[in-house]
Motif scaffolding. Structure first.
Motif, PDB file in Angstrom:
ATOM      1  N   ARG A 143       0.981  -0.925  -0.071  1.00  0.00           N
ATOM      2  CA  ARG A 143      -0.148   0.209  -0.006  1.00  0.00           C
ATOM      3  C   ARG A 143       0.867   1.138  -0.080  1.00  0.00           C
ATOM      4  NH1 ARG A 143      -3.164  -0.542   5.490  1.00  0.00           N
ATOM      5  NH2 ARG A 143      -1.183  -0.839   6.013  1.00  0.00           N
ATOM      6  N   PRO A 144       0.399   2.569  -0.327  1.00  0.00           N
ATOM      7  CA  PRO A 144       0.981   3.666  -0.371  1.00  0.00           C
ATOM      8  C   PRO A 144       1.616   3.887   1.168  1.00  0.00           C
ATOM      9  CG  PRO A 144      -0.943   4.056  -1.678  1.00  0.00           C
ATOM     10  CD  PRO A 144      -0.975   2.607  -1.287  1.00  0.00           C
ATOM     11  N   LEU A 145       0.746   3.510   2.279  1.00  0.00           N
ATOM     12  CA  LEU A 145       0.821   3.851   3.173  1.00  0.00           C
ATOM     13  C   LEU A 145       2.388   3.120   3.854  1.00  0.00           C
ATOM     14  CD1 LEU A 145      -0.132   4.965   6.216  1.00  0.00           C
ATOM     15  CD2 LEU A 145      -1.651   2.896   6.649  1.00  0.00           C
ATOM     16  N   ASP A 146       2.482   1.671   3.414  1.00  0.00           N
ATOM     17  CA  ASP A 146       3.503   1.008   3.977  1.00  0.00           C
ATOM     18  C   ASP A 146       4.699   1.554   3.431  1.00  0.00           C
ATOM     19  OD1 ASP A 146       1.578  -0.730   4.481  1.00  0.00           O
ATOM     20  OD2 ASP A 146       1.297  -1.875   2.868  1.00  0.00           O
ATOM     21  N   TYR A 147       4.578   2.078   1.985  1.00  0.00           N
ATOM     22  CA  TYR A 147       5.837   2.828   1.446  1.00  0.00           C
ATOM     23  C   TYR A 147       6.301   4.087   2.044  1.00  0.00           C
ATOM     24  CZ  TYR A 147       8.671   5.819  -1.745  1.00  0.00           C
ATOM     25  OH  TYR A 147       9.405   6.785  -2.193  1.00  0.00           O
ATOM     26  N   GLN A 148       5.069   4.798   2.557  1.00  0.00           N
ATOM     27  CA  GLN A 148       5.434   6.191   3.069  1.00  0.00           C
ATOM     28  C   GLN A 148       5.947   6.030   4.518  1.00  0.00           C
ATOM     29  OE1 GLN A 148       5.532   9.099   1.669  1.00  0.00           O
ATOM     30  NE2 GLN A 148       4.535   8.378  -0.274  1.00  0.00           N
ATOM     31  N   PHE A 149       5.361   4.827   5.231  1.00  0.00           N
ATOM     32  CA  PHE A 149       5.844   4.727   6.696  1.00  0.00           C
ATOM     33  C   PHE A 149       7.428   4.411   6.472  1.00  0.00           C
ATOM     34  CE2 PHE A 149       6.363   1.843  10.652  1.00  0.00           C
ATOM     35  CZ  PHE A 149       6.325   2.939  11.444  1.00  0.00           C
ATOM     36  N   ALA A 150       7.687   3.585   5.659  1.00  0.00           N
ATOM     37  CA  ALA A 150       9.233   2.950   5.593  1.00  0.00           C
ATOM     38  C   ALA A 150       9.849   4.167   5.052  1.00  0.00           C
ATOM     39  CB  ALA A 150       9.181   1.696   4.433  1.00  0.00           C
ATOM     40  N   ARG A 151       9.499   4.970   4.350  1.00  0.00           N
ATOM     41  CA  ARG A 151      10.275   6.037   3.880  1.00  0.00           C
ATOM     42  C   ARG A 151      10.523   6.949   5.105  1.00  0.00           C
ATOM     43  NH1 ARG A 151       7.887  10.624  -0.185  1.00  0.00           N
ATOM     44  NH2 ARG A 151       9.640  12.098  -0.207  1.00  0.00           N
TER      45      ARG A 151
ATOM     46  N   ALA B  50       9.846  -1.742   9.326  1.00  0.00           N
ATOM     47  CA  ALA B  50       8.861  -0.733   9.070  1.00  0.00           C
ATOM     48  C   ALA B  50       7.920  -1.163   7.829  1.00  0.00           C
ATOM     49  CB  ALA B  50       9.467   0.581   9.015  1.00  0.00           C
ATOM     50  N   ALA B  51       8.401  -1.412   7.009  1.00  0.00           N
ATOM     51  CA  ALA B  51       7.506  -1.655   5.837  1.00  0.00           C
ATOM     52  C   ALA B  51       6.509  -2.985   6.083  1.00  0.00           C
ATOM     53  CB  ALA B  51       8.202  -1.793   4.490  1.00  0.00           C
ATOM     54  N   ILE B  52       7.308  -3.936   6.428  1.00  0.00           N
ATOM     55  CA  ILE B  52       6.375  -5.022   6.816  1.00  0.00           C
ATOM     56  C   ILE B  52       5.586  -5.070   7.865  1.00  0.00           C
ATOM     57  CG2 ILE B  52       8.227  -6.418   8.274  1.00  0.00           C
ATOM     58  CD1 ILE B  52       6.247  -7.881   5.280  1.00  0.00           C
ATOM     59  N   THR B  53       5.732  -4.334   8.940  1.00  0.00           N
ATOM     60  CA  THR B  53       5.123  -4.134  10.062  1.00  0.00           C
ATOM     61  C   THR B  53       3.698  -3.379   9.584  1.00  0.00           C
ATOM     62  OG1 THR B  53       6.891  -4.116  11.548  1.00  0.00           O
ATOM     63  CG2 THR B  53       4.775  -3.363  12.453  1.00  0.00           C
ATOM     64  N   SER B  54       3.957  -2.249   8.911  1.00  0.00           N
ATOM     65  CA  SER B  54       2.819  -1.672   8.481  1.00  0.00           C
ATOM     66  C   SER B  54       1.797  -2.410   7.527  1.00  0.00           C
ATOM     67  CB  SER B  54       3.188  -0.408   7.825  1.00  0.00           C
ATOM     68  OG  SER B  54       2.123   0.381   7.125  1.00  0.00           O
ATOM     69  N   TYR B  55       2.433  -3.285   6.504  1.00  0.00           N
ATOM     70  CA  TYR B  55       1.953  -4.086   5.695  1.00  0.00           C
ATOM     71  C   TYR B  55       0.882  -5.114   6.401  1.00  0.00           C
ATOM     72  CZ  TYR B  55       1.178  -7.735   1.813  1.00  0.00           C
ATOM     73  OH  TYR B  55       0.779  -8.769   1.063  1.00  0.00           O
ATOM     74  N   GLU B  56       1.753  -5.852   7.219  1.00  0.00           N
ATOM     75  CA  GLU B  56       0.947  -6.977   8.341  1.00  0.00           C
ATOM     76  C   GLU B  56      -0.319  -6.538   8.916  1.00  0.00           C
ATOM     77  OE1 GLU B  56       1.449 -10.225   8.019  1.00  0.00           O
ATOM     78  OE2 GLU B  56       2.852 -10.080   6.472  1.00  0.00           O
ATOM     79  N   LEU B  57      -0.092  -4.999   9.433  1.00  0.00           N
ATOM     80  CA  LEU B  57      -1.085  -4.539  10.242  1.00  0.00           C
ATOM     81  C   LEU B  57      -2.487  -4.188   9.049  1.00  0.00           C
ATOM     82  CD1 LEU B  57      -1.907  -3.106  12.774  1.00  0.00           C
ATOM     83  CD2 LEU B  57      -1.302  -1.011  11.859  1.00  0.00           C
ATOM     84  N   GLY B  58      -2.162  -3.926   8.077  1.00  0.00           N
ATOM     85  CA  GLY B  58      -3.297  -3.725   7.033  1.00  0.00           C
ATOM     86  C   GLY B  58      -3.690  -5.165   6.676  1.00  0.00           C
ATOM     87  N   LYS B  59      -3.245  -6.123   7.062  1.00  0.00           N
ATOM     88  CA  LYS B  59      -3.777  -7.618   7.028  1.00  0.00           C
ATOM     89  C   LYS B  59      -4.643  -8.003   8.356  1.00  0.00           C
ATOM     90  CE  LYS B  59      -1.309 -10.916   5.203  1.00  0.00           C
ATOM     91  NZ  LYS B  59      -0.271 -11.804   4.908  1.00  0.00           N
ATOM     92  N   GLY B  60      -4.513  -7.283   9.147  1.00  0.00           N
ATOM     93  CA  GLY B  60      -5.280  -7.405  10.506  1.00  0.00           C
ATOM     94  C   GLY B  60      -4.335  -8.080  11.755  1.00  0.00           C
ATOM     95  N   ASN B  61      -2.812  -8.134  11.241  1.00  0.00           N
ATOM     96  CA  ASN B  61      -1.795  -8.616  12.324  1.00  0.00           C
ATOM     97  C   ASN B  61      -1.255  -7.444  12.886  1.00  0.00           C
ATOM     98  OD1 ASN B  61      -1.912 -11.451  11.201  1.00  0.00           O
ATOM     99  ND2 ASN B  61      -1.082 -10.814   9.476  1.00  0.00           N
ATOM    100  N   LEU B  62      -1.277  -7.668  14.291  1.00  0.00           N
ATOM    101  CA  LEU B  62      -0.891  -6.472  15.289  1.00  0.00           C
ATOM    102  C   LEU B  62       0.850  -6.298  15.175  1.00  0.00           C
ATOM    103  CD1 LEU B  62      -2.954  -7.397  18.265  1.00  0.00           C
ATOM    104  CD2 LEU B  62      -3.349  -5.515  16.618  1.00  0.00           C
ATOM    105  N   CYS B  63       1.387  -7.466  14.878  1.00  0.00           N
ATOM    106  CA  CYS B  63       2.684  -7.513  15.020  1.00  0.00           C
ATOM    107  C   CYS B  63       3.392  -8.289  14.009  1.00  0.00           C
ATOM    108  CB  CYS B  63       3.221  -7.801  16.490  1.00  0.00           C
ATOM    109  SG  CYS B  63       2.370  -9.464  16.902  1.00  0.00           S
ATOM    110  N   VAL B  64       4.948  -8.354  14.060  1.00  0.00           N
ATOM    111  CA  VAL B  64       5.606  -9.145  13.146  1.00  0.00           C
ATOM    112  C   VAL B  64       6.690  -9.775  14.040  1.00  0.00           C
ATOM    113  CG1 VAL B  64       7.194  -9.332  11.117  1.00  0.00           C
ATOM    114  CG2 VAL B  64       5.328  -7.624  11.396  1.00  0.00           C
TER     115      VAL B  64
END
Length: 675
Positions: A15-23, A38-52
C-alpha cells in the motif's frame, strides 16, 4: 532498501501507506533492516496482524511474495561484508536493536520491539487491553444466597421435558433423552431404570419432579449456569458459544441474578447492552425481549433488566472527524454493568477505548463465538482471550463455582489457572441444533477442519442443508432461488403493507458471498438478481431507485444514526416519494431521502463479513470457482451459522475442502500477555 520498497509500491504489491511509513523511518535511520521492518510491520497491520515475528522477517515470506523474491529482498538489506550463514531472528535482532526510531515501549517511538515488532500505538493498545483483562478479581458475597437465586433462575423445565419426551418404551432412547436435556455429565451411579420408568409413566409435568432426587445436580453440568456463577465472582466475564448455545438466555439470567443481589444490598446496578454494529444491536434487543418474559424472577427484577441495546460507538460518544470518543479514562461511562454482544467483531483499538472508558467498579460481560471471523480491523481480541483461557479454571475457582452451582467442576480445573482462565466460560451445548439438524452438524465438522467429514454431512439426507455445484446451470438456479426468496417482501410492498412487515419479510432470506467481485461475488450476483426480478416484473428493469431497492450502509454516519452494516429498503411515503426506511435498535423507524444517505450499495447479496451479527431463517451462501486467500475455515463457519432454519450452499467440493483446511492465524502478543 528504500528503493526496493518503492518498487514494490509501484508494482502495487504494497500500500502507499506502507511505503510512506518505510520512507519516514528511513529518514530517521537509514539502516536497511529497520526500513524493511517498518514496511513489513505496516503491511501486516493492513492484513489485521498486530505485530511481526522476527522469525518472519528473517526467514518467512515477506509481503506475501515468493520465497525467492523474499530472499532477494533480504539480500538488498544485507551488507556484502556480512554474508551471514543464517538470517534468523537473532541476526535480525542484532541489526535493529540499537537503531533510531525503534524502542522498547518505555517512551514513544514509531516502532516497538517487545519480542515482536509493533507500531507503537498498537503495542500500547495491546498492553492496555491486557492490563484491563487482568485487573484484580473479587470473591462472591454470601455464596448461599447466590446459590439460591441461581437454582431458581436455572430450574429444570419439566414441562418442556414432558411435552417433548420420545414416544417410545425403549429405555436406552429415554436414558439418552434425559442425559441430553438434564445436562447429565456423570451418568455413573444413577438409577437409570427408575429414571426412565418415571419419564415413561408420567401423566403430567409435576410427576417428573422426583427426578430432582434421582438425578441430583452433582451428576450434571449446565455451562450456562456456570457462566452466570462466574459473573458472581469476577469483574469481567467472557462467554463464548456457537449458534444456539444460549448466550442471550445465559446473560439474561445472569443479569437477573446481579439485579436481584443489587436490590437486596440496596445498590441497583445501571446496566447497558451494546454490540459493534446497528444490526447486531437490533438482534440483541430482539433476543433480550424474547428471553425476559421466561425469567423465574419477580416483576421488579425483570423491569430493571434493559432490553434495549445500542452500538459501542453510540455508547462511547463519537466526536465527528476525530478518532477519540467523548467517554474515556478521564470521562468514564456512567454504568455498573456492561454487556457486549458479538465481541468477536470488536477490533483491538475499539476494545481498548471501551475498556478505558469503564469506571473502576464496573463489570463487563463479553459475549461471542470465538470460531467466527475476527474483526475487520486489526486484532482478534476474543480469539486471543479464549485461546489464553484454554485448560480450565483454577482449583480455587472450581471450588467456588461448585458451591454456587452444585456441579462437580474438578475435571475442568487446573492448579495453574490464571486470572483469565477464571473469567472464561465456553458454552458447549446447542439448544437450537440436535442430531437431526444438518446446519449444526455441518458447522461442527467445518469448525474441526474435517473436510472429508464435511462432504459426508451433505450425503446424510438432512432436509435443512443442500450442496449445489458451481457452473452455468447452477448459476441460473441460484438466481431463481434468490428471486423466489425475495418475492415475499416485494409482494408485501405491492400489497401496501407497513414498513416493519416489509423489513421482516426481507430479512427472512439472504444471499451471502465470499467475495465482492466476480460472477459469484456480491457485485455480479446483485446485478443478476435484479435482472431476474425485473424479468418477473417484480421491480423495474431500469433506474437506480425504485420501490423495494434494498441498500446496505457501508460507512458510519453518526450524525444520521446509521452505521456500517445497517440495511434499509426504499419505500414510497404517503405522498408517493421514495424514502429509505431503516429499523433502529429500539424498534423505531428512520426515513431518509435517497439523496441524504451515506455511502451505500444494493444488498440482494452481501459479503459474509458484512453478515456478522445477523441471522436469517433461509441463508444461501456462494463460494467462488477458484481458491483465494479470503476463503478460510472461519469464513465458511460464519456463513453457515447465519442460517437459522435452512442453508443452500453453492460451492465446488474441492474449493470447500481447501477453504475448511485454511485457518486464519493473526499475529498478536495478547495471548502471551494473558498467561
Amino acid at each position: 532498501m528504500i528503493n526496493a520498497i518503492k518498487h514494490l509500491y509501484q508494482q502495487g504489491k504494497i500500500r502507499p501507506l506502507d511505503y510512506q511509513f518505510a520512507r519516514f523511518i528511513h529518514e530517521i535511520d537509514s539502516n536497511p533492516w529497520l526500513t524493511l521492518a517498518a514496511a513489513i510491520t505496516s503491511y501486516e497491520l493492513g492484513k489485521g496482524n498486530l505485530c511481526v515475528e522476527l522469525e518472519q522477517l528473517g526467514e518467512g515470506q515477506l509481503f506475501d511474495l515468493s520465497r525467492e523474491e523474499s530472499n532477494r529482498l533480504r539480500g538488498v538489506a544485507t551488507f556484502p561484508e556480512e554474508k551471514p550463514c543464517l538470517v534468523d531472528a537473532d541476526f535480525i535482532f542484532s541489526r535493529i536493536v540499537r537503531t533510531h526510531g525503534l524502542g522498547d515501549g518505555s517512551k514513544a517511538s514509531p516502532l516497538v520491539l517487545d519480542k515482536r515488532l509493533y507500531l507503537y500505538r498498537y503495542w500500547q493498545h495491546e498492553c492496555l487491553v491486557a492490563q484491563h483483562l487482568l485487573k484484580a478479581g473479587r470473591q462472591a458475597e454470601d455464596l448461599q444466597e447466590t446459590r439460591t437465586i441461581l437454582d431458581r433462575l436455572f430450574q429444570r423445565n419439566y414441562s418442556m421435558l414432558f411435552k417433548s419426551r420420545p414416544d417410545t418404551d425403549d429405555s436406552k432412547v429415554l436414558e439418552d433423552y434425559l442425559i441430553k436435556w438434564l445436562d447429565v455429565e456423570f451418568p455413573e451411579d444413577i438409577d437409570w431404570q427408575a429414571c426412565t420408568q418415571t419419564l415413561e409413566s408420567a401423566t403430567k409435568p409435576e410427576d417428573l419432579n422426583i427426578l430432582d432426587d434421582l438425578i441430583p445436580q452433582k451428576h450434571c453440568l449446565n455451562w450456562q449456569k456456570v457462566a452466570a456463577a462466574t459473573a458472581a465472582t469476577q469483574p469481567m466475564v467472557i462467554i463464548s458459544g456457537g449458534p444456539g448455545t444460549g448466550k442471550t438466555t445465559t446473560v439474561t439470567r445472569l443479569l437477573a441474578m446481579l439485579v436481584e443481589k443489587g436490590l437486596k444490598s440496596g445498590r441497583v446496578p445501571d446496566i447497558r447492552l451494546v454490540a459493534p454494529t446497528g444490526k447486531a444491536s437490533a438482534r440483541l434487543t430482539e433476543s433480550m425481549g424474547g428471553a425476559l418474559p421466561a425469567l423465574h424472577c419477580s416483576e421488579e427484577v425483570r423491569n430493571l433488566i434493559p432490553s434495549q441495546a445500542g452500538t459501542i460507538h453510540r455508547l462511547l460518544g463519537v466526536i465527528p472527524n476525530r478518532p477519540e470518543f467523548r467517554h474515556n479514562a478521564s470521562n468514564p461511562l456512567h454504568l455498573d454493568i456492561l454487556v457486549v454482544d458479538e465481541a468477536s467483531m470488536v477490533d483491538l483499538p475499539l476494545m481498548r477505548h471501551l475498556l478505558d472508558a469503564l469506571p473502576d467498579h464496573a463489570q463487563i460481560i463479553l459475549l461471542g463465538d470465538k470460531d467466527q471471523l475476527a474483526s475487520v480491523d486489526a486484532g482478534s481480541v476474543l480469539g486471543d482471550i479464549c485461546s489464553a483461557a484454554e485448560g480450565g479454571c483454577s482449583s480455587q475457582q472450581a471450588a467456588t463455582l461448585a458451591k454456587l452451582t452444585g456441579f462437580n467442576l474438578k475435571p475442568w480445573s487446573t492448579r495453574q489457572g490464571q486470572f483469565i482462565n477464571d473469567r472464561f466460560c465456553q458454552l458447549q451445548k446447542s439448544y437450537r441444533f440436535d442430531a437431526r439438524s444438518g446446519i449444526g452438524t455441518l458447522a461442527k465438522t467445518v469448525n474441526k477442519g474435517d473436510a472429508r467429514q464435511t462432504t459426508r454431512v451433505f450425503q446424510q439426507n438432512f432436509d435443512d442443508i443442500a450442496l449445489h455445484p458451481v457452473d452455468d446451470k447452477s448459476h441460473q438456479q441460484l438466481l431463481s432461488l434468490c428471486a423466489q426468496g425475495y418475492t415475499p417482501y416485494l409482494q408485501a410492498i405491492h400489497n401496501q403493507q407497513d414498513a416493519k412487515t416489509v423489513l421482516k419479510a426481507f430479512n427472512h432470506f439472504r444471499l451471502l458471498c465470499a467475495l465482492r467481485e466476480g460472477r459469484w461475488g456480491v457485485e455480479g450476483l446483485n446485478d443478476g438478481i435484479r435482472s431476474t426480478l425485473a424479468r418477473k416484473s417484480l421491480i423495474p428493469s431500469e433506474g437506480l431507485w425504485y420501490p423495494g431497492r434494498p441498500v446496505l450502509i457501508t460507512r458510519n454516519a453518526h450524525d444520521l444514526g446509521l452505521y456500517n452494516g445497517d440495511i434499509g429498503i426504499a419505500l414510497p411515503d404517503s405522498n408517493g416519494r421514495l424514502k429509505v426506511v431503516f429499523e433502529l435498535p429500539d424498534g423505531s423507524l428512520k426515513h431518509l431521502l435517497p439523496s441524504r444517505l451515506p455511502e451505500h450499495q444494493t444488498v440482494f447479496a452481501m459479503t459474509i463479513h458484512k453478515s456478522q451479527g445477523s441471522e436469517f431463517p433461509h441463508t444461501v451462501m456462494a463460494l467462488p470457482e477458484q481458491m483465494t486467500p479470503v476463503l478460510t475455515r472461519e469464513l465458511v463457519y460464519t456463513g453457515i451459522t447465519r442460517a437459522k432454519n435452512k442453508l443452500d450452499l453453492f460451492a465446488l467440493p474441492q474449493i470447500l475442502a481447501k477453504a475448511i483446511q485454511q485457518k486464519t492465524l493473526r499475529s498478536s502478543g495478547l495471548k502471551d500477555r494473558l498467561i
